[in-house]
Design a protein around this motif. Structure first.
Motif, PDB file in Angstrom:
ATOM      1  N   ALA A 177       0.816  -1.207   0.000  1.00 41.67           N
ATOM      2  CA  ALA A 177       0.000   0.000   0.000  1.00 41.67           C
ATOM      3  C   ALA A 177       0.850   1.259   0.000  1.00 41.67           C
ATOM      4  CB  ALA A 177      -0.923   0.004   1.221  1.00 41.67           C
ATOM      5  N   ASP A 178       0.407   2.238  -0.786  1.00 42.31           N
ATOM      6  CA  ASP A 178       1.074   3.546  -0.795  1.00 42.31           C
ATOM      7  C   ASP A 178       0.071   4.581  -1.285  1.00 42.31           C
ATOM      8  OD1 ASP A 178       4.387   4.247  -0.797  1.00 42.31           O
ATOM      9  OD2 ASP A 178       3.036   5.804  -1.531  1.00 42.31           O
ATOM     10  N   LEU A 179       0.227   5.805  -0.796  1.00 42.50           N
ATOM     11  CA  LEU A 179      -0.666   6.887  -1.211  1.00 42.50           C
ATOM     12  C   LEU A 179      -0.266   7.490  -2.550  1.00 42.50           C
ATOM     13  CD1 LEU A 179      -3.077   8.675  -0.421  1.00 42.50           C
ATOM     14  CD2 LEU A 179      -1.476  10.152   0.813  1.00 42.50           C
ATOM     15  N   SER A 180       0.989   7.300  -2.945  1.00 43.93           N
ATOM     16  CA  SER A 180       1.523   7.924  -4.155  1.00 43.93           C
ATOM     17  C   SER A 180       1.291   7.066  -5.392  1.00 43.93           C
ATOM     18  CB  SER A 180       3.024   8.185  -3.983  1.00 43.93           C
ATOM     19  OG  SER A 180       3.630   8.502  -5.205  1.00 43.93           O
ATOM     20  N   ASP A 181       0.591   7.619  -6.383  1.00 42.70           N
ATOM     21  CA  ASP A 181       0.424   6.914  -7.653  1.00 42.70           C
ATOM     22  C   ASP A 181       1.766   6.703  -8.337  1.00 42.70           C
ATOM     23  OD1 ASP A 181      -2.401   6.642  -7.580  1.00 42.70           O
ATOM     24  OD2 ASP A 181      -2.635   8.716  -8.240  1.00 42.70           O
ATOM     25  N   ASP A 182       2.650   7.701  -8.228  1.00 48.22           N
ATOM     26  CA  ASP A 182       3.976   7.567  -8.838  1.00 48.22           C
ATOM     27  C   ASP A 182       4.738   6.398  -8.225  1.00 48.22           C
ATOM     28  OD1 ASP A 182       3.647   9.687 -10.558  1.00 48.22           O
ATOM     29  OD2 ASP A 182       4.655  11.147  -9.274  1.00 48.22           O
ATOM     30  N   ASP A 190       8.977  -7.386 -12.576  1.00 46.48           N
ATOM     31  CA  ASP A 190      10.330  -7.899 -12.822  1.00 46.48           C
ATOM     32  C   ASP A 190      10.599  -9.182 -12.043  1.00 46.48           C
ATOM     33  OD1 ASP A 190      10.902  -5.839 -14.549  1.00 46.48           O
ATOM     34  OD2 ASP A 190      12.094  -4.683 -13.107  1.00 46.48           O
ATOM     35  N   TYR A 191      10.013  -9.303 -10.857  1.00 45.63           N
ATOM     36  CA  TYR A 191      10.209 -10.502 -10.043  1.00 45.63           C
ATOM     37  C   TYR A 191       9.140 -11.568 -10.275  1.00 45.63           C
ATOM     38  CZ  TYR A 191      14.200  -8.799  -7.417  1.00 45.63           C
ATOM     39  OH  TYR A 191      15.472  -8.374  -7.066  1.00 45.63           O
ATOM     40  N   GLY A 192       8.260 -11.328 -11.233  1.00 45.81           N
ATOM     41  CA  GLY A 192       7.237 -12.314 -11.555  1.00 45.81           C
ATOM     42  C   GLY A 192       6.270 -12.590 -10.428  1.00 45.81           C
ATOM     43  N   LEU A 193       5.907 -11.536  -9.680  1.00 47.61           N
ATOM     44  CA  LEU A 193       5.077 -11.712  -8.490  1.00 47.61           C
ATOM     45  C   LEU A 193       3.702 -11.061  -8.607  1.00 47.61           C
ATOM     46  CD1 LEU A 193       7.798 -11.133  -5.748  1.00 47.61           C
ATOM     47  CD2 LEU A 193       6.598 -13.283  -6.234  1.00 47.61           C
ATOM     48  N   ALA A 194       3.278 -10.761  -9.813  1.00 43.78           N
ATOM     49  CA  ALA A 194       1.994 -10.078  -9.986  1.00 43.78           C
ATOM     50  C   ALA A 194       0.825 -10.888  -9.435  1.00 43.78           C
ATOM     51  CB  ALA A 194       1.760  -9.768 -11.459  1.00 43.78           C
ATOM     52  N   ASP A 195       0.967 -12.203  -9.360  1.00 45.91           N
ATOM     53  CA  ASP A 195      -0.119 -13.034  -8.843  1.00 45.91           C
ATOM     54  C   ASP A 195      -0.107 -13.133  -7.323  1.00 45.91           C
ATOM     55  OD1 ASP A 195       2.269 -14.452  -8.879  1.00 45.91           O
ATOM     56  OD2 ASP A 195       1.269 -16.400  -9.092  1.00 45.91           O
ATOM     57  N   ARG A 196       0.948 -12.618  -6.686  1.00 47.10           N
ATOM     58  CA  ARG A 196       1.050 -12.730  -5.226  1.00 47.10           C
ATOM     59  C   ARG A 196       1.135 -11.380  -4.530  1.00 47.10           C
ATOM     60  NH1 ARG A 196       5.727 -15.719  -3.172  1.00 47.10           N
ATOM     61  NH2 ARG A 196       4.585 -15.351  -1.227  1.00 47.10           N
ATOM     62  N   VAL A 197       1.505 -10.338  -5.234  1.00 49.57           N
ATOM     63  CA  VAL A 197       1.629  -9.008  -4.621  1.00 49.57           C
ATOM     64  C   VAL A 197       0.592  -8.086  -5.233  1.00 49.57           C
ATOM     65  CG1 VAL A 197       3.117  -7.015  -4.221  1.00 49.57           C
ATOM     66  CG2 VAL A 197       4.085  -9.330  -4.168  1.00 49.57           C
ATOM     67  N   ARG A 198      -0.328  -7.605  -4.396  1.00 50.68           N
ATOM     68  CA  ARG A 198      -1.385  -6.700  -4.843  1.00 50.68           C
ATOM     69  C   ARG A 198      -1.037  -5.275  -4.435  1.00 50.68           C
ATOM     70  NH1 ARG A 198      -7.185  -5.193  -2.671  1.00 50.68           N
ATOM     71  NH2 ARG A 198      -6.228  -5.644  -0.645  1.00 50.68           N
ATOM     72  N   LEU A 199      -1.002  -4.377  -5.413  1.00 47.19           N
ATOM     73  CA  LEU A 199      -0.711  -2.978  -5.146  1.00 47.19           C
ATOM     74  C   LEU A 199      -2.001  -2.232  -4.868  1.00 47.19           C
ATOM     75  CD1 LEU A 199       1.919  -2.393  -7.975  1.00 47.19           C
ATOM     76  CD2 LEU A 199       2.353  -2.920  -5.571  1.00 47.19           C
ATOM     77  N   VAL A 200      -2.008  -1.437  -3.786  1.00 43.25           N
ATOM     78  CA  VAL A 200      -3.213  -0.748  -3.352  1.00 43.25           C
ATOM     79  C   VAL A 200      -2.884   0.716  -3.082  1.00 43.25           C
ATOM     80  CG1 VAL A 200      -5.093  -0.692  -1.681  1.00 43.25           C
ATOM     81  CG2 VAL A 200      -3.964  -2.877  -2.203  1.00 43.25           C
ATOM     82  N   ARG A 201      -3.645   1.613  -3.696  1.00 44.13           N
ATOM     83  CA  ARG A 201      -3.488   3.029  -3.353  1.00 44.13           C
ATOM     84  C   ARG A 201      -4.252   3.285  -2.067  1.00 44.13           C
ATOM     85  NH1 ARG A 201      -5.521   8.175  -3.645  1.00 44.13           N
ATOM     86  NH2 ARG A 201      -4.013   9.801  -4.226  1.00 44.13           N
ATOM     87  N   SER A 202      -3.508   3.612  -1.017  1.00 44.24           N
ATOM     88  CA  SER A 202      -4.148   3.757   0.287  1.00 44.24           C
ATOM     89  C   SER A 202      -3.339   4.693   1.169  1.00 44.24           C
ATOM     90  CB  SER A 202      -4.258   2.380   0.973  1.00 44.24           C
ATOM     91  OG  SER A 202      -4.891   2.485   2.228  1.00 44.24           O
ATOM     92  N   ASP A 203      -4.043   5.515   1.924  1.00 43.45           N
ATOM     93  CA  ASP A 203      -3.431   6.337   2.958  1.00 43.45           C
ATOM     94  C   ASP A 203      -3.348   5.468   4.211  1.00 43.45           C
ATOM     95  OD1 ASP A 203      -2.580   8.223   4.737  1.00 43.45           O
ATOM     96  OD2 ASP A 203      -4.295   9.552   4.543  1.00 43.45           O
TER      97      ASP A 203
END
Length: 326
Positions: A187-192, A203-216
């Motif tokens: 989780a991170d608040l920054s879109d950048d 790059d690490y082939g982890l898209a199926d295990r790591v979910r990115l969340v825009r969050s404060d």
């Protein structure tokens, strides 16, 4: 050579620093360049120029020698942990030009080396970085190498983990490697920052295990609960922010500034973490040099301070059950 593949030092309380003027920079490079023939010549030259220019380190290396060695090896496409066999190798004119250009930029721009090479290392893990994220340098990475032992008794039982303030995504990726059965939220608040994290996760082939969340912090995570939560939040106190050397001014300031005493985000994490931990779950937070202020602010919390390469003052641990005392 001391390898640059290690977490950088945590940001210390820094005195005001004045960047060299243009007139001071002008003699740092010049006719002497034609006499630089070998890697050894360039290494000595770079260390002298870095020290003369008053560069500040802490973004993956802690001194002029290690930083010079890293930049030279990177420019020559040589292994970053192997310097000795190449010290007396003679460079071609093109190679020397490439090395000198990188060294000149480090001096003239006062930009962290990681932004010049577009990479940062935590142990053996390489991450893409640019000015949208701070340069990875968390001591939590050291603890994750040991799978947070002994505080996590069974790494295989960790099924859900969270990296708050993920930035480049480095700790989320290390979480995924440390706990192979876990799904990881980053989780991170920054879109950048999330754009950079997305690149590293891919790059690490982890898209199926790591979910990115825009969050404060926890706000967009709903009722999610985790077995492990780690966070390297902004923790630089206002007085230190006002004294940052030029190298640190290239980093996104919102990822550094932790309010008047450096605890602005840590307070929020402590107030909300129990609602997002499973019973028995573990909270791991890096706080820089704010241990005394934290313990004074939360005298009833039984903080555990694990030993890292910088001592036992920079990262605290609490279990779910401990947080009920707050």
């Amino acid at each position: 050579m001391r390898t640059p593949r290690r977490p950088g030092t945590a940001l210390r309380h820094l005195r005001p620093h004045t960047a060299p003027t243009a007139s001071r920079l002008s003699p740092l490079f010049g006719e002497a360049e034609r006499d630089l023939v070998t890697v050894r010549d360039l290494l000595r030259f770079a260390v002298s120029r870095f020290r003369e220019a008053g560069l500040v380190f802490g973004h993956g290396t802690s001194n002029a020698y290690d930083e010079a060695a890293y930049l030279i090896l990177h420019a020559l496409h040589l292994p970053l942990d192997t310097l000795e066999p190449f010290l007396d190798a003679r460079l071609t004119a093109t190679e020397r030009e490439a090395v000198l250009e990188l060294l000149k930029r480090r001096v003239r721009e006062r930009r962290p080396a990681a932004y010049l090479t577009r990479e940062a290392w935590l142990g053996d893990f390489r991450f893409y970085v640019d000015e949208r994220v701070i340069v990875p340098r968390s001591f939590i990475a050291e603890l994750l190498r040991e799978q947070l032992a002994p505080w996590v008794a069974d790494p295989g039982a960790v099924r859900a983990a969270l990296d708050l303030c993920t930035g480049s995504g480095c700790l989320a990726i290390l979480l995924a490697h440390a706990f192979p059965e876990a799904q990881v939220d980053a989780a991170d608040l920054s879109d950048d920052a999330l754009e950079v994290a997305s690149r590293n996760v891919s790059d690490y082939g982890l898209a199926d295990r790591v979910r990115l969340v825009r969050s404060d912090l926890f706000e967009a995570l709903g009722e999610s609960r985790y077995d492990v939560i780690v966070s390297n939040p902004p923790y630089v106190a206002q007085a230190s922010m006002e004294a940052l050397p030029p190298e640190y001014l290239h980093e996104p300031q919102q990822a550094l500034a932790g309010g008047p005493d450096g605890l602005q985000f840590v307070r929020r994490i402590l107030a909300q973490a129990r609602r997002h931990l499973n019973p028995g779950g573990l909270l791991v937070v890096e706080i820089g040099h704010n241990r005394e202020a934290l313990e004074e602010a939360f005298p009833n919390l039984p903080f555990v301070w694990p030993e890292t390469s910088a001592g036992d003052r920079h990262v605290f641990l609490l279990h779910y059950e401990d947080l009920s005392a707050g």
